[in-house]
Design a protein around this motif. Sequence first.
Motif, short mmCIF file in Angstrom:
data_model
loop_
_atom_site.label_atom_id
_atom_site.label_comp_id
_atom_site.label_asym_id
_atom_site.label_seq_id
_atom_site.Cartn_x
_atom_site.Cartn_y
_atom_site.Cartn_z
N ALA A 17 123.53 84.09 59.67
CA ALA A 17 124.51 85.19 59.65
C ALA A 17 125.94 84.64 59.65
O ALA A 17 126.82 85.18 58.97
N LEU A 18 126.15 83.57 60.39
CA LEU A 18 127.49 82.98 60.45
C LEU A 18 127.88 82.40 59.10
O LEU A 18 129.01 82.60 58.63
N ASP A 39 117.64 80.16 56.59
CA ASP A 39 117.70 79.28 57.76
C ASP A 39 116.72 79.82 58.80
O ASP A 39 116.53 81.04 58.91
N ASP A 66 128.75 85.23 56.84
CA ASP A 66 130.05 85.78 57.20
C ASP A 66 131.20 84.92 56.68
O ASP A 66 132.26 85.43 56.32
N SER A 99 117.24 79.81 61.82
CA SER A 99 118.05 80.45 62.86
C SER A 99 118.79 81.65 62.29
O SER A 99 119.71 81.48 61.48
N PRO A 100 118.43 82.88 62.68
CA PRO A 100 119.13 84.06 62.15
C PRO A 100 120.62 84.05 62.44
O PRO A 100 121.42 84.47 61.60
N SER A 101 121.01 83.57 63.62
CA SER A 101 122.43 83.60 63.96
C SER A 101 123.21 82.59 63.13
O SER A 101 124.34 82.87 62.69
N THR A 102 122.64 81.43 62.89
CA THR A 102 123.30 80.43 62.05
C THR A 102 123.43 80.94 60.63
O THR A 102 124.47 80.78 59.98
#
Length: 361
Positions: free
Chosen positions: A46-47, A39, A50, A41-44
């Motif tokens: 990572a979520l 993705d 997770d 977006s790294p945060s998306t």
Amino acid sequence: MGPVSARTTGQVRVVGTGLLGTSIGLGLTSLDVDVVLDDVSPSTLALAVDYGAGRPATDDDAPALVVVAVPPDVVAGVVAAELTRHPQAIVTDVASVKAGPLAALEAAGAATERYIGSHPMAGRERGGPIAARADLFLGRPWVIAPHAGSVPEQAAVLEALALDLGATPVRLPADRHDDAVAVVSHAPQLVASLLAARLIDAPDRATELAGQGLRDTTRIAASDPALWVQILSANAARILPVLSDLRDDLDAVLEALADPAARGAQRALADVLAAGNDGVARIPGKHGVDLKTTTLTVLVDDRPGQIARLLTEIGELGVNLEDLRLEHSPGAPIGIVELAVAPEVAGGLEADLVTRGWRIA
């Protein structure tokens, strides 16, 4: 019963970890398929990792199938990049419009012999990986859009993917798919949004009277505006005639309501309502069968366990439910349960429920 084996073989790469991409990942990882996620977006990303939808992509990955789950306006570019990056993989996308991306890929000279578009007819009003569910596609149609350059084996790979996720594969060319979703998905989104917008200036007392009919007709108005602007723009040419015909029908209704006593006005209204009956009768019911049903409305106390008890007793009576809807009575501690059953069992079910102490509206 032993663990279920996946029909999907090899590694699956999912590009885009929003609602659809993460849900695909969750469903496949539950079957022990090796899913790698990517993705912008790294945060998306990572979520999604997770939540257990897969593992982050690496340079050593060798996917057999790439699923592109990105916004409609960038689908063609991402698919083209994935075809180049993974020359051994079949690449699909799950965008809600199919003809546009295919045409763009062909115009760009992309390797469309390894591309075949698809579209799971599933979603939620909320987006993002936090809203994803492994069972999002359960029982939903999954359109597979073969084209002149594709081969049956590619469609079979996508059918395996759909079946693994609990969906029902449907083969439909891109143009026919886009014509269909204009009528059954895209125009309804606009109609629901336009109707819901009328509530902005409605008095509070009016919205307090809202029943299930209003909720049914406006539910999808809660969808993401940014995403839907892209979808509607991508399929505008096919949505336009649907809405133009709807406008003509609305004009006829307005004319009839302007003078309900005029000759022909009552018939004009009746024709519109009757056409609506005919249209809704074409919507498949349970198991995809057009089924006539009778509705019973049961009043239940708004306290824990009442609906469970009602459904248990219906099961004890040997009655099969075709559909069920639940709402609450405004300002009263009462739940309203609408039961759809086959007409031939409705009378007996009503009598039996009354005998057992249930209140029938």
